[in-house]
Design a protein around this motif. Structure first.
Motif, PDB file in Angstrom:
ATOM      1  N   ALA A  10      -0.759  10.782  11.521  1.00  0.00           N
ATOM      2  CA  ALA A  10      -1.330   9.842  10.541  1.00  0.00           C
ATOM      3  C   ALA A  10      -0.976  10.272   9.121  1.00  0.00           C
ATOM      4  O   ALA A  10      -0.647   9.435   8.269  1.00  0.00           O
ATOM      5  CB  ALA A  10      -2.851   9.765  10.723  1.00  0.00           C
ATOM      6  N   GLU A  11      -1.005  11.582   8.849  1.00  0.00           N
ATOM      7  CA  GLU A  11      -0.665  12.068   7.503  1.00  0.00           C
ATOM      8  C   GLU A  11       0.811  11.826   7.186  1.00  0.00           C
ATOM      9  O   GLU A  11       1.162  11.454   6.071  1.00  0.00           O
ATOM     10  CB  GLU A  11      -0.990  13.559   7.388  1.00  0.00           C
ATOM     11  CG  GLU A  11      -2.469  13.787   7.116  1.00  0.00           C
ATOM     12  CD  GLU A  11      -2.904  15.224   7.332  1.00  0.00           C
ATOM     13  OE1 GLU A  11      -2.038  16.121   7.422  1.00  0.00           O
ATOM     14  OE2 GLU A  11      -4.135  15.430   7.435  1.00  0.00           O
ATOM     15  N   LEU A  12       1.661  12.026   8.179  1.00  0.00           N
ATOM     16  CA  LEU A  12       3.097  11.796   7.957  1.00  0.00           C
ATOM     17  C   LEU A  12       3.353  10.317   7.628  1.00  0.00           C
ATOM     18  O   LEU A  12       4.164   9.991   6.764  1.00  0.00           O
ATOM     19  CB  LEU A  12       3.882  12.193   9.210  1.00  0.00           C
ATOM     20  CG  LEU A  12       3.949  13.705   9.492  1.00  0.00           C
ATOM     21  CD1 LEU A  12       4.373  13.964  10.934  1.00  0.00           C
ATOM     22  CD2 LEU A  12       4.914  14.388   8.532  1.00  0.00           C
ATOM     23  N   VAL A  13       2.638   9.438   8.330  1.00  0.00           N
ATOM     24  CA  VAL A  13       2.812   7.999   8.068  1.00  0.00           C
ATOM     25  C   VAL A  13       2.279   7.665   6.683  1.00  0.00           C
ATOM     26  O   VAL A  13       2.891   6.893   5.932  1.00  0.00           O
ATOM     27  CB  VAL A  13       2.116   7.160   9.172  1.00  0.00           C
ATOM     28  CG1 VAL A  13       2.156   5.677   8.837  1.00  0.00           C
ATOM     29  CG2 VAL A  13       2.777   7.411  10.514  1.00  0.00           C
ATOM     30  N   ARG A  14       1.160   8.267   6.332  1.00  0.00           N
ATOM     31  CA  ARG A  14       0.597   8.037   4.996  1.00  0.00           C
ATOM     32  C   ARG A  14       1.605   8.457   3.915  1.00  0.00           C
ATOM     33  O   ARG A  14       1.693   7.858   2.862  1.00  0.00           O
ATOM     34  CB  ARG A  14      -0.702   8.830   4.842  1.00  0.00           C
ATOM     35  CG  ARG A  14      -1.716   8.146   3.954  1.00  0.00           C
ATOM     36  CD  ARG A  14      -3.067   8.812   4.043  1.00  0.00           C
ATOM     37  NE  ARG A  14      -3.575   8.836   5.400  1.00  0.00           N
ATOM     38  CZ  ARG A  14      -4.154   9.878   5.995  1.00  0.00           C
ATOM     39  NH1 ARG A  14      -4.311  11.016   5.350  1.00  0.00           N
ATOM     40  NH2 ARG A  14      -4.600   9.791   7.218  1.00  0.00           N
ATOM     41  N   ASP A  15       2.390   9.501   4.223  1.00  0.00           N
ATOM     42  CA  ASP A  15       3.392   9.972   3.249  1.00  0.00           C
ATOM     43  C   ASP A  15       4.678   9.150   3.306  1.00  0.00           C
ATOM     44  O   ASP A  15       5.663   9.495   2.667  1.00  0.00           O
ATOM     45  CB  ASP A  15       3.724  11.447   3.508  1.00  0.00           C
ATOM     46  CG  ASP A  15       2.557  12.349   3.133  1.00  0.00           C
ATOM     47  OD1 ASP A  15       1.644  11.878   2.432  1.00  0.00           O
ATOM     48  OD2 ASP A  15       2.554  13.515   3.559  1.00  0.00           O
ATOM     49  N   GLY A  16       4.717   8.107   4.150  1.00  0.00           N
ATOM     50  CA  GLY A  16       5.860   7.192   4.103  1.00  0.00           C
ATOM     51  C   GLY A  16       6.791   7.244   5.294  1.00  0.00           C
ATOM     52  O   GLY A  16       7.785   6.516   5.337  1.00  0.00           O
ATOM     53  N   LEU A  17       6.518   8.133   6.268  1.00  0.00           N
ATOM     54  CA  LEU A  17       7.406   8.225   7.436  1.00  0.00           C
ATOM     55  C   LEU A  17       7.250   6.983   8.321  1.00  0.00           C
ATOM     56  O   LEU A  17       6.149   6.459   8.477  1.00  0.00           O
ATOM     57  CB  LEU A  17       7.044   9.482   8.240  1.00  0.00           C
ATOM     58  CG  LEU A  17       7.957   9.838   9.401  1.00  0.00           C
ATOM     59  CD1 LEU A  17       9.364  10.179   8.917  1.00  0.00           C
ATOM     60  CD2 LEU A  17       7.388  11.039  10.174  1.00  0.00           C
TER      61      LEU A  17
END
Ligand code: ATP
Length: 312
Positions: A180-187
């Motif tokens: 979820a954090e990686l997606v939040r960072d744009g991944l």
């Protein structure tokens, strides 16, 4: 040359078909994944999820249809596309005698501009296992090491094929938080999973596959919302089931559990209020008490079972 998708779409799949001999494992699948989105592919065993993912990863050419990843054909242009993808393998073959940190360093040697080792240990929650040999890692820790390796090359799209299978609940939770954090960072992430709650928690959009086809797709709210709402109550003692009313044209489904009959109506979206009103009026006119009356939205599991899980 910088390669970008022309239209902000990270992955485009149009009428994809894949065959193994005579057997058509993917039978005309279409979807888009936007940059920065997590897209989940759900489905029964053998639905064609892994075959679709492997096609997007460039392992096999499409038999028919069109596939674009970062604006390119992932099979024909795999030398350009592959370095921009992170693929979490189902079972990474680690060198048993290398430690976790050494395995990460070894892998970092293959990719240009790798993430620092400590960042990868942190992302995978494996800091305490840095000096442990890979043969001594638990199954869940090995999966998290696979995740670290997939992230080493700073991918633009991450492919996760059942990433949390075999993890204990704590590791599963930690892995989901990392994703979820990686997606939040744009991944951008493509995920397959058999855990519906994982898709419910993480997915911006999802598709449910069954026998090579997409049978439902959209945001979780769209997929679930299109499925209608459910009204349930205990059938009053002594009331013949045949005397139950039709609600908005829908007949009751009856389940019997421990001697009690429960009536369930699945009402079309937007018909809930009128349906419940009709039911209460019907009960009132007959002096009946509807015990156990419950109104719920369909869950993703309901949709899954009725679209993909239906017995053949
Ligand atoms: N190499 C192969 N040769 C022949 N058939 C294959 C091959 N790989 C997959 N299949 C078949 O294609 C179908 C789709 O398989 P796939 O692995 O894509 O499904 P899946 O949705 O990922 O399933 P699961 O949830 O069980 O991992 C299955 O019926 C499978 O048996």
């Amino acid at each position: 040359m910088e390669i970008t998708a022309a239209d902000g779409v990270a992955v485009r799949v149009r009428e994809l078909r894949q065959r193994y001999g005579e057997f058509e494992a993917v039978a005309g699948v279409s979807f888009d994944v936007a940059h920065g989105e997590l897209f989940a592919l759900l489905g029964t065993n053998g639905a064609g999820k892994t075959t679709t993912m492997e096609t997007l990863e460039g392992h096999r050419a499409a038999h028919a249809g069109e596939v674009r990843v970062l604006g390119r054909d992932p099979y024909r242009d795999r030398r350009d596309v592959r370095p921009r993808l992170g693929i979490m393998l189902q079972e990474g073959g680690f060198f048993a005698d290398l430690t976790t940190a050494e395995t990460i360093d070894h892998w970092r040697g293959f990719v240009p501009d790798p993430r620092p080792r400590d960042e990868l240990l942190e992302l995978a929650g494996l800091r305490e296992q840095a000096r442990v040999r890979t043969r001594q890692l638990s199954g869940g820790q090995k999966r998290r090491l696979d995740l670290a390796l997939a992230l080493a090359g700073r991918p633009e799209i991450l492919f996760l094929d059942e990433p949390t299978t075999g993890m204990d609940p704590e590791a599963r939770h930690a892995t989901r938080r990392t994703v979820a954090e990686l997606v939040r960072d744009g991944l951008t992430v493509l995920l397959t999973t058999h855990y519906l709650e994982e898709a419910e928690l993480l997915a911006d959009r999802l598709a449910i596959m069954h026998r090579g086809r997409i049978v439902a797709s959209g945001t979780v709210a769209e997929v679930v919302g299109g499925h209608g709402d459910r009204v349930r109550f205990r059938v009053p003692a002594g009331l013949p089931v045949a005397d139950l009313p039709l609600l908005r044209g829908v007949a009751a489904g009856i389940e019997v559990d421990a001697g009690h009959a429960t009536a369930t109506y699945t009402l079309p979206p937007d018909d809930l209020q009128a349906g419940v009103y009709g039911l209460l009026r019907w009960a009132d006119e007959r002096g009946l008490t509807l015990s156990g009356l419950r109104v719920d939205s369909a869950s993703l599991e309901d949709v899954f079972l009725s679209t993909a899980g239906a017995p053949s």
